[in-house]
Design an enzyme around this catalytic site. Sequence first.
Site, short mmCIF file in Angstrom:
data_model
loop_
_atom_site.label_atom_id
_atom_site.label_comp_id
_atom_site.label_asym_id
_atom_site.label_seq_id
_atom_site.Cartn_x
_atom_site.Cartn_y
_atom_site.Cartn_z
N SER A 1 0.85 -1.19 0.00
CA SER A 1 0.00 0.00 0.00
C SER A 1 0.88 1.24 0.00
CB SER A 1 -0.93 0.03 1.22
OG SER A 1 -0.18 0.20 2.42
N ARG B 1 0.81 5.68 0.94
CA ARG B 1 0.08 6.72 1.66
C ARG B 1 0.79 8.05 1.50
NH1 ARG B 1 2.94 3.44 3.89
NH2 ARG B 1 1.28 1.90 3.94
N HIS C 1 15.12 4.57 0.73
CA HIS C 1 14.83 3.20 1.15
C HIS C 1 13.98 3.31 2.40
CE1 HIS C 1 16.49 -0.97 2.59
NE2 HIS C 1 15.18 -0.97 2.39
N ASP C 2 12.77 2.76 2.38
CA ASP C 2 11.82 3.00 3.46
C ASP C 2 12.38 2.64 4.83
OD1 ASP C 2 11.70 0.25 2.99
OD2 ASP C 2 9.60 0.26 2.39
N THR C 3 13.24 1.62 4.90
CA THR C 3 13.81 1.27 6.20
C THR C 3 14.76 2.35 6.70
OG1 THR C 3 13.68 -1.04 5.50
CG2 THR C 3 14.89 -0.59 7.51
N GLN D 1 0.00 -10.91 6.37
CA GLN D 1 -0.72 -10.18 5.33
C GLN D 1 -1.25 -11.15 4.27
OE1 GLN D 1 2.33 -7.51 4.01
NE2 GLN D 1 2.08 -6.07 5.70
#
Length: 474
Positions: free
Chosen positions: A20, A22, A243-245, A311
């Site tokens: 997802s 956001r 990088h999201d982390t 998930q």
Amino acid sequence: MYWGLFMSRYYLAVDIGASSGRHMLGYLEDGKMRLEEIYRFENGMVNKDGKLLWDTQRLFTEILNGMKACRETGRIPESMSVDTWAVDYVLLDGQDQVIGDTFGYRDSRTNECDEAVYRLIGESELYARTGIQKQMFNTVYQLMADKLQRPQVLDKAKTFLMLPDYFQFLLTGKKVSEYTNGTSTQLVSPVTKQWDRELIRLLGYPEEMFLPLQIPGSEVGNLRADIAKQVGYDCKVVLCGSHDTASAVMAVPKPAGDGLYISSGTWSLMGVELAEADCREESRQANFTNEGGYGYRFRYLKNIMGLWMIQSVRHELHDRYSFAELCRMADEQELTSLVDANDNCFLSPESMIREIQGYCSRTGQKEPETPGEIAGVIYRSLAQCYGKTVREIEKNTGRSYESIHVIGGGANAAYLNRLTAQATGKTVYAGPGEATAIGNIMAQMIGAGELKGLAEARKCVAESFEIHVYQVES
């Protein structure tokens, strides 16, 4: 109060995960960071003729939709930044058009590509040069798949861009490569903090397509005129830890070097922050990675399969249960079966439920049958994996840690956090949940001068968001 709110300086985090995305607006009010979700959309790989691909055109449309939603609220961001998962990329031709398909990391095209890489450079030497753990979906293997399976695409490639860099190119017309996500490719030197061009030449990848790496906080540019017209305003695009982390670990409420962290989402990334990369053979054998972080810190961590498993089960159950309900049902059942959460069989199975049941059957354990039993196997297995990883980290770093900070979506999984405290023997601090978006905004606020640096930004996070504590039960 109303007037004060709308006089705030706003920063937009476009945080796109594998399942997802956001749009989160952040601002400071009375010294605290406020966060508001403006827009949300679904994401996932598309199966096209047996290939798992990303629909980048649809994702960019969703980015624009969320930006328009900001205009509709009357709160215009002065800057924005995009973060995504790691390793995946696009290749652009001389006219800046995408060449070929944009593959997702769960596609099987990299099978046996590791051996092709190791014929050119040994596995141990590759780790010693980059400090990045072996994952079959790493970019280094994906590019080898390009070289072997679609050489015509690689031959035409003039620019290599990780996905957030590509989206920001579409927004601004400026091509920039960001450092933290670049390190996930397994093609960056932890010493120079730039592409290892000798390695790239050795592997036979086009060296000229790799742009110099830039650090979070760097400005990409303003929106293209046509994009500004579409969304109804102009703003700056700034690099976060794309990088999201990397962004999530920025949001650990106290210096991550003072404790362990788990960035808990689709993947669980468990580790500590180090000033220098640990590229020793012991770390390679334990499958630890040294990903680049904000301020050239290194995220010494292990990738664990994470909430992807629950998930997938939830989707197989037609989303009949919320994650909170699955946690509650797991807490109520007594089945003790466990699986290895890092086993490759759980990476992309046709049915996660059948894969879990099959693993239990193969290892002589009772198969879970009810949704609660299946969820219980997943959560207990993750906690056991966390416990093993803690022991490895403490052995490899020569340090003992008293606490674990759980950030990201898993911070809301109270049952899993209780299990984690028991399995690790550590106090667990859970929160903030939207860590990636918060870290994204932190980089923008530091760049804009609203926060004076990482230490002040982390202190702000600790004072702005609720943190739940889970103690080891006696």
